[in-house]
Design an enzyme around this catalytic site. Structure first.
Site, PDB file in Angstrom:
ATOM      1  N   GLU A  26       0.852  -1.196   0.000  1.00 37.21           N
ATOM      2  CA  GLU A  26       0.000   0.000   0.000  1.00 37.21           C
ATOM      3  C   GLU A  26       0.886   1.245   0.000  1.00 37.21           C
ATOM      4  O   GLU A  26       2.014   1.209   0.517  1.00 37.21           O
ATOM      5  CB  GLU A  26      -0.889  -0.023   1.261  1.00 37.21           C
ATOM      6  CG  GLU A  26      -1.761   1.218   1.417  1.00 37.21           C
ATOM      7  CD  GLU A  26      -2.824   1.092   2.509  1.00 37.21           C
ATOM      8  OE1 GLU A  26      -2.885   0.029   3.163  1.00 37.21           O
ATOM      9  OE2 GLU A  26      -3.582   2.055   2.706  1.00 37.21           O
ATOM     10  N   ASN A  71      -6.637   1.514   2.836  1.00 38.46           N
ATOM     11  CA  ASN A  71      -7.356   2.765   3.051  1.00 38.46           C
ATOM     12  C   ASN A  71      -6.934   3.838   2.051  1.00 38.46           C
ATOM     13  O   ASN A  71      -7.735   4.684   1.657  1.00 38.46           O
ATOM     14  CB  ASN A  71      -7.093   3.265   4.480  1.00 38.46           C
ATOM     15  CG  ASN A  71      -7.636   2.318   5.534  1.00 38.46           C
ATOM     16  OD1 ASN A  71      -8.534   1.519   5.262  1.00 38.46           O
ATOM     17  ND2 ASN A  71      -7.099   2.387   6.744  1.00 38.46           N
ATOM     18  N   ASN A 171     -12.130  -0.666  -0.783  1.00 40.84           N
ATOM     19  CA  ASN A 171     -11.483  -1.237   0.403  1.00 40.84           C
ATOM     20  C   ASN A 171     -12.279  -0.892   1.655  1.00 40.84           C
ATOM     21  O   ASN A 171     -12.637   0.269   1.860  1.00 40.84           O
ATOM     22  CB  ASN A 171     -10.072  -0.656   0.540  1.00 40.84           C
ATOM     23  CG  ASN A 171      -9.353  -1.155   1.774  1.00 40.84           C
ATOM     24  OD1 ASN A 171      -8.983  -2.330   1.833  1.00 40.84           O
ATOM     25  ND2 ASN A 171      -9.172  -0.295   2.774  1.00 40.84           N
ATOM     26  N   GLU A 172     -12.556  -1.893   2.465  1.00 36.27           N
ATOM     27  CA  GLU A 172     -13.186  -1.716   3.786  1.00 36.27           C
ATOM     28  C   GLU A 172     -14.250  -0.619   3.779  1.00 36.27           C
ATOM     29  O   GLU A 172     -14.194   0.318   4.591  1.00 36.27           O
ATOM     30  CB  GLU A 172     -12.107  -1.436   4.841  1.00 36.27           C
ATOM     31  CG  GLU A 172     -11.146  -2.585   4.988  1.00 36.27           C
ATOM     32  CD  GLU A 172     -10.170  -2.478   6.161  1.00 36.27           C
ATOM     33  OE1 GLU A 172     -10.041  -1.397   6.754  1.00 36.27           O
ATOM     34  OE2 GLU A 172      -9.516  -3.501   6.469  1.00 36.27           O
ATOM     35  N   TYR A 243      -6.810  -8.762  11.709  1.00 34.42           N
ATOM     36  CA  TYR A 243      -5.473  -8.655  12.314  1.00 34.42           C
ATOM     37  C   TYR A 243      -5.553  -9.109  13.762  1.00 34.42           C
ATOM     38  O   TYR A 243      -6.588  -8.965  14.400  1.00 34.42           O
ATOM     39  CB  TYR A 243      -4.993  -7.201  12.266  1.00 34.42           C
ATOM     40  CG  TYR A 243      -4.778  -6.688  10.863  1.00 34.42           C
ATOM     41  CD1 TYR A 243      -3.602  -6.967  10.171  1.00 34.42           C
ATOM     42  CD2 TYR A 243      -5.752  -5.922  10.219  1.00 34.42           C
ATOM     43  CE1 TYR A 243      -3.400  -6.487   8.883  1.00 34.42           C
ATOM     44  CE2 TYR A 243      -5.555  -5.450   8.924  1.00 34.42           C
ATOM     45  CZ  TYR A 243      -4.375  -5.734   8.261  1.00 34.42           C
ATOM     46  OH  TYR A 243      -4.177  -5.273   6.985  1.00 34.42           O
ATOM     47  N   GLU A 291      -6.467  -9.277   3.532  1.00 30.71           N
ATOM     48  CA  GLU A 291      -5.634  -8.622   4.560  1.00 30.71           C
ATOM     49  C   GLU A 291      -5.655  -9.496   5.799  1.00 30.71           C
ATOM     50  O   GLU A 291      -6.722  -9.726   6.383  1.00 30.71           O
ATOM     51  CB  GLU A 291      -6.157  -7.223   4.917  1.00 30.71           C
ATOM     52  CG  GLU A 291      -5.819  -6.180   3.888  1.00 30.71           C
ATOM     53  CD  GLU A 291      -6.120  -4.753   4.355  1.00 30.71           C
ATOM     54  OE1 GLU A 291      -5.915  -4.452   5.549  1.00 30.71           O
ATOM     55  OE2 GLU A 291      -6.559  -3.953   3.503  1.00 30.71           O
ATOM     56  N   GLN A 346       1.485  -6.514   5.468  1.00 28.42           N
ATOM     57  CA  GLN A 346       1.768  -6.250   4.072  1.00 28.42           C
ATOM     58  C   GLN A 346       3.090  -6.918   3.719  1.00 28.42           C
ATOM     59  O   GLN A 346       3.495  -7.817   4.438  1.00 28.42           O
ATOM     60  CB  GLN A 346       1.769  -4.753   3.847  1.00 28.42           C
ATOM     61  CG  GLN A 346       0.394  -4.132   4.185  1.00 28.42           C
ATOM     62  CD  GLN A 346       0.215  -2.703   3.703  1.00 28.42           C
ATOM     63  OE1 GLN A 346       1.023  -2.151   2.989  1.00 28.42           O
ATOM     64  NE2 GLN A 346      -0.898  -2.079   4.113  1.00 28.42           N
TER      65      GLN A 346
HETATM   66  O1  AHR Z   1      -2.995  -2.878   6.136  1.00 23.82           O
HETATM   67  C1  AHR Z   1      -3.172  -1.701   6.857  1.00 23.82           C
HETATM   68  C2  AHR Z   1      -4.594  -1.168   6.786  1.00 23.82           C
HETATM   69  O2  AHR Z   1      -5.457  -2.043   7.468  1.00 23.82           O
HETATM   70  C3  AHR Z   1      -5.209  -1.069   5.413  1.00 23.82           C
HETATM   71  O3  AHR Z   1      -4.935   0.131   4.778  1.00 23.82           O
HETATM   72  C4  AHR Z   1      -6.677  -1.163   5.696  1.00 23.82           C
HETATM   73  O4  AHR Z   1      -7.387  -1.730   4.629  1.00 23.82           O
HETATM   74  C5  AHR Z   1      -6.759  -1.963   6.967  1.00 23.82           C
HETATM   75  O5  AHR Z   1      -7.591  -1.360   7.887  1.00 23.82           O
END
Ligand code: AHR
Length: 496
Positions: A26, A71, A171-172, A243, A291, A346
């Site tokens: 990103e 994001n 995205n999201e 995450y 992700e 990432q």
């Molecule tokens: O990977 C970091 C961020 O985590 C990304 O930009 C977003 O999509 C997620 O919230």
């Protein structure tokens, strides 16, 4: 403790789509600038790509990389990142409150992908923009010539189309932090129209609908059902993001998170199939876990607002993180009949297995190694082992198997691999493997990561947490026995 697994060719879950070993770059922190791209760096090539980083990416054998966000993409004007570099605008990035110089963009990334032997998973901006800009980008990237956008690409020195096959529809979009966030119905409509126009422009592409930003969202499940109801016929995958962090320093609970992922994946499969049933559709929607990772070490890091490529999300990983990363990859393979794509988020510097110093060296984080093993050896099809092992209870979970395991069978090359995590902090596990109809397969390599303190980390010139080879385990006919050390990552490779 003792454990037993049984494996047979009929225990096939499905073929492993290599894109399950994907990653993500990103425009965030030092992922691009100072990560993959650093003109003037001693290892940089004529494109400004850091060759030391490319060498490690090749070791990871990453087949696909998601780009440019995250994001970031929800405020991105892709046109800012193409054409003569000196004419590209500097912009405020409202996703991360930094300044984006745009000296790296679509064509640079596509060139980088070629050098890294990876394909691109391109995301379009459905936050501040919509279907029109998305279809223009598809035309710019995939149409051969003779139209405004394809000829613009050619005028930028890229004669042949990039032919990008896989596209993320934003995205999201359920996140309040997202530029241009939407309700499920608003998003479903926006995604449907964007995907429709993108596919009319380039009929061979596949698109990914944004699922919930995580399983913790209050709208989780409902979001997927509502947006799928609208966009089902025009999209191919639904995304999952999650995450993890060991916030309360409880390793048994932390390592049990793979059970939560298992449940998460299962819920999304059910949701997709519920919509399929309602529509009496013949089409199956598969999953893109685009992700996933451990992310919490860097949560309190400070940086200067509007600075360029500050150190953001720079988690330094420890040994227990590597064990969770291995466990999560195993969990994805257990669902490889439906999880076709997964991207560790990432790739470089930003919550990543590869870490650089701007102007300096590079090192492999602890998490680099389980990913490298699975991506290189976990190919072919996945086999679901019958597992008999002791279990434990912890804060958020009950009946957690101490053994996390999956086997892969690469029929073409007559190879197998068994991946195992022993989650016990203090007990070795004597594992009996019954190879049933895998007659003639003999262990050829036994790699492990063990014996470290759970908080041990790697750093420049001190890659302490890394795999080592062990004597190959004993085999008697189709009966193999191996000892898995306490808190260990293990790969047993077999060949015919
Ligand atoms: O990977 C970091 C961020 O985590 C990304 O930009 C977003 O999509 C997620 O919230």
């Amino acid at each position: 403790m003792k454990a037993k697994i049984t494996l047979a060719k009929e225990f096939r879950i499905g073929d492993i789509d290599k894109r399950i070993y994907g990653s993500f770059v990103e425009h965030l922190g030092r992922a691009v600038y100072g990560g993959i791209f650093e003109p003037g760096h001693p290892t940089a090539d004529e494109n400004g790509f850091r060759r030391d980083v490319i060498d490690l990416v090749k070791k990871l054998n990453v087949p696909i990389v998601r780009y440019p966000g995250g994001n970031f993409v929800s405020g991105y004007n892709w046109e800012d990142g193409v054409g003569p570099v000196e004419q590209r605008p500097r912009r405020l990035d409202l996703a991360w409150f930094t300044t984006e110089p745009n000296t790296f963009g679509t064509n640079e990334f596509m060139k980088w992908c070629k050098e890294a032997n990876a394909e691109c998973m391109m995301a379009v901006n459905l936050g501040t923009r919509g279907a029109d800009e998305a279809r223009n980008l598809v035309e710019y990237c995939n149409h051969p010539s003779g139209t405004y956008w394809s000829d613009l690409r050619r005028s930028h020195g890229v004669e042949n189309p990039h032919n990008i096959k896989l596209w993320c529809l934003g995205n999201e979009m359920d996140g309040p932090w997202q530029m241009g966030g939407k309700t499920a119905v608003e998003y479903g409509r926006a995604a449907l129209e964007a995907s429709k126009l993108m596919k009319w422009t380039s009929p061979d592409i596949e698109t990914v609908l944004c699922g919930s930003s995580s399983r913790n969202m209050s709208t989780f499940g409902k979001w997927e059902a509502e947006s799928l109801e609208i966009a089902y016929d025009n999209i191919d995958y639904v995304s999952l993001h999650q995450y993890y962090g060991n916030h309360d320093d409880n390793i048994q609970n932390f390592l049990a998170r793979s059970l939560e992922v298992d449940d998460f994946i299962y819920s999304i499969i059910c949701t997709c199939d519920y919509v399929k049933a309602r529509k009496r559709s013949k089409k199956t929607i598969n999953l893109s876990f685009d992700e996933w990772n451990v992310w919490y070490h860097s949560n309190n890091a400070k940086y200067d607002k509007w600075s360029e490529a500050p150190a953001l999300l720079e988690d330094i990983y420890n040994f227990e993180d590597a064990l969770l990363v291995g466990s999560l990859l195993i969990t994805f393979l257990r669902h490889c009949d439906r999880v076709k794509i997964a991207c560790i988020a990432q790739l470089v510097n930003v919550i990543a297995p590869i870490f650089t110093q701007t102007g300096g060296g590079v090192f492999e984080q602890t998490t680099f190694f389980p990913f490298m093993h699975m991506s290189n050896y976990g190919r072919g099809c996945a086999l679901l082992p019958l597992v008999d092992c002791p279990k434990y209870d912890c804060k958020d979970f009950t009946d957690v198997p101490y053994l996390e395991t999956i086997a892969t069978y690469d029929e073409e090359n007559d190879e197998m691999a068994i991946f195992c995590v022993n989650k016990s902090v203090d007990e070795s596990m004597v594992l009996d493997v019954n190879l049933m109809d895998f007659n003639g397969y003999k262990p050829c390599e036994f790699i492990s990561m063990d014996g470290y303190d759970k908080k041990d980390e790697n750093f420049f010139d001190n890659v302490k947490v890394k795999p080592h080879n062990n004597p190959v385990p004993a085999i008697d006919g189709t009966q193999l026995t191996v000892e898995l050390k306490p808190l260990s990552w293990n790969v047993i490779r077999l060949k015919k």
